[in-house]
Design a protein around this motif. Sequence first.
Motif, PDB file in Angstrom:
ATOM      1  N   GLN A  98     -16.232  -2.040 -11.924  1.00 38.28           N
ATOM      2  CA  GLN A  98     -15.283  -2.830 -11.143  1.00 38.28           C
ATOM      3  C   GLN A  98     -16.004  -3.623 -10.075  1.00 38.28           C
ATOM      4  N   LYS A 171       0.559   2.642 -19.497  1.00 37.94           N
ATOM      5  CA  LYS A 171      -0.803   2.538 -20.019  1.00 37.94           C
ATOM      6  C   LYS A 171      -1.100   3.643 -21.036  1.00 37.94           C
ATOM      7  N   LYS A 173      -4.354   5.685 -22.947  1.00 35.28           N
ATOM      8  CA  LYS A 173      -5.802   5.892 -22.940  1.00 35.28           C
ATOM      9  C   LYS A 173      -6.244   6.792 -24.080  1.00 35.28           C
ATOM     10  N   ARG A 256       4.675   8.081 -19.195  1.00 38.40           N
ATOM     11  CA  ARG A 256       3.506   8.349 -20.041  1.00 38.40           C
ATOM     12  C   ARG A 256       3.901   9.177 -21.258  1.00 38.40           C
ATOM     13  N   PRO A 422     -11.376   5.218  -5.151  1.00 40.86           N
ATOM     14  CA  PRO A 422     -11.678   4.317  -4.027  1.00 40.86           C
ATOM     15  C   PRO A 422     -10.947   4.700  -2.736  1.00 40.86           C
ATOM     16  N   CYS A 468      -6.611   9.246  -9.599  1.00 40.64           N
ATOM     17  CA  CYS A 468      -7.698   8.457 -10.191  1.00 40.64           C
ATOM     18  C   CYS A 468      -9.028   9.185 -10.104  1.00 40.64           C
ATOM     19  N   HIS A 470      -9.334  12.310 -10.627  1.00 37.68           N
ATOM     20  CA  HIS A 470      -9.259  13.479 -11.513  1.00 37.68           C
ATOM     21  C   HIS A 470      -9.367  14.796 -10.760  1.00 37.68           C
TER      22      HIS A 470
END
Lengths: 557, 144
Positions: A98, A171, A173, A256, A422, A468, A470
């Motif tokens: 990123q 989304k 994955k 999801r 982040p 994010c 985990h």
Amino acid sequence: MTTAIGQYQYDQVDRDFLAARIEEFSEQVARRLDGALTEDEFKPLRLMNGLYLQLHAYMLRVAVPYGTLNAAQVRAFADVARRYDRGYGHFTTRQNIQFNWIRLEDTPDILRLLADVDMHALQTSGNCIRNVTSDEFAGAAADELVDPRVHAEILRQWSTLHPEFTFLPRKFKIAISGSPNDRVAARFHDIGVIARPGDDGRVVFQIFVGGGLGRTPIVGQELYDSVPEERLLATLEAIIRVYNAHGRRDNIYKARIKILVQALGVAAYRNEVEAELAQMDIARYRLSPEMVASIEARFAAPDLQAPEGAAAVLAEQRAQNMVFDRWVRSNTHAHRSEGHIIAVVSLKPPGEIPGDVTADQLDRLAGLSERFAYGELRTTHLQNVVFGHVRQDQLYDLWRGLVDVGLGAPNVGLIGDIVACPGLDYCALANARSIPIAQKLGARFADMTLQEQIGALQINISGCINACGHHHAGHIGLLGVDKRGEEFFQMTLGGRADDQATVGKILGPALPEDDTVDAIARIVDRYLQERSGQESFLETLKRVGEAPFKEAAYDTV
Amino acid sequence: MTLFNLGAREAGHYAEPVTLADLVEQGEARSVVLESGDEVAALKPYLNRLELVVLRFPIFRDGRGFTQARELREYLHFGGEIRVEGHVLPDQADFLKRCGVDSVVLPEGSDVRPWERQLKRYSVSFQRSVLPEKVLDVGTRVAR
Ligand code: HEM
Ligand code: SF4
């Protein structure tokens, strides 16, 4: 162009496609700017091209399909970092990179620069099938049964602008591995695929469905034990078709596939999939051996020739240099070919931001890959970088080159190898800053001898419930929570993402940042007291339970 | 309203489509409109009479219509016209076409050029669709 190792080689058809895709995106930007597209309409379109709006600027997430890069691609990242960002990039937990300081107007140019080296940002975000991840040791690890990259590439192509599955409820994955030692967190994906050789010499696939982290962490369940290769695409289509038709669209937190699988139960989900398969025109979805061979032919294999005595050279160098020896102990993995070794570069130097790399480091990594690793580099879901095929007699020189650019930290898999999102420094959704606490923990355990003594211990940090970082899958997980405007961290213990995937359990009340660092230090001390023999943290936790750690954590608070 | 054709089939003129519930009541209707939550399989008893199925998109992000179209073509072998109405974007033109949709209802006076451009944009796709597309070499890609 030289043939790239370990990744699919583009042809003109692929390049023309990518150029057309960038043209499409440029037009979408123009239509947004002239008002033909509302922001609501533009948002999903830009997301499908990896462009997020963050707290301070746009972020561009570039896809690294199955985590494999060649040297030219790594140099292109350095170029983007210098010209369009602030001189660095950030490797993510899905093997991508990123750039955090991007201007909307620059994105078409950046995408063209990336396209020159066959790179793109397709489907790195949005409610579509995301970039497919794979094992960072693919094609190299001694414990591998099937090289998963060929099928990962097949899935990448099949999912690219899929006409039916580009506006899913949420989304999606997919991760694929070919080793019984799951290094892709298959059971924490919407679909996790584990490949192994079948009886007839073709590959078969074990398929997990409905795993995920986020607000509702769930370990994926086995849908099939062995799907034949010919039916791989048909099966995936059927699974996702059921989800597209029946996944919830009224609440994004329940959208999801994991929620649908939980609601139906895995057996009922399987029945639904079977009902689709029974009606599908299976021949159209057939993945034939010829198709697989044609994709495989675009991959080049490394010519693994190590000189006689390569292993002896390495042994000698290890004996002479303790610092190097320690790095070899923590940062390498057994290679399938004699005289070779896999080297992992830690992007977690003590006190630095996990996963960040500067443009200069990227250039150096590209150069080192050319000298020592067939011009190939891999990214890992733990935000590190891997040289897949290194001659044992050259490992020392590689290490010297890494130390030179500040990338010699011997902490892979150890407590300093922290995964952090982040957090509040970049992210509008955050409750807490993930990076400063990661830096403090890194500094607290900076002593590499201590790290090695502690052994395998994975810390994961997320700045909010979206997970994010985990945190549920960390041996020690930290979740940022907001307590009356103050940043607190909730601790979980016992999470893991491997073949024994487990969601970590909450230890007790959340603590402020500095108290959390102290509490973790006491937990680690307690573990060192409790451990018997060479037990890992997880093994000790399993044996003695969480009580001693809870006591240690809340000792003085 | 403007009718935009995605492929070779010209949009036809039909009586006002009935809802799925009404179709069950008055089985004579030749055109039906499905909401995105409706099950395509419910059309089975009426298929040989139906000439038009309209799929309603409440919002462009609701992708269920793509699966409905595909099921109509692939599972039910529906040979009549599939039309989409509601909130769709020109960026979706190719996806709709490849799932078997023939025509799109656009607000009167819409600019159809972005729709036309989108249909010509790509010369290759990476998966099979319900269309009779030409398979390239061994079959991982199709020509458009
Ligand atoms: C700063 C901007 C970011 C924002 C606003 C953001 C937002 C989110 C949100 C809302 C989710 C939850 C989605 C869901 O539950 O369905 C999510 C999940 C996730 N994010 Fe981020 N994210 C950001 C950056 C990152 C970065 C940098 C990484 C990698 C280091 C990352 C990795 C992930 C992963 C792996 C998940 C999936 C967790 C799961 O399995 O459900 N995100 N993100
Ligand atoms: S976990 Fe939360 S704070 Fe961290 S990046 Fe994701 S959304 Fe932002």
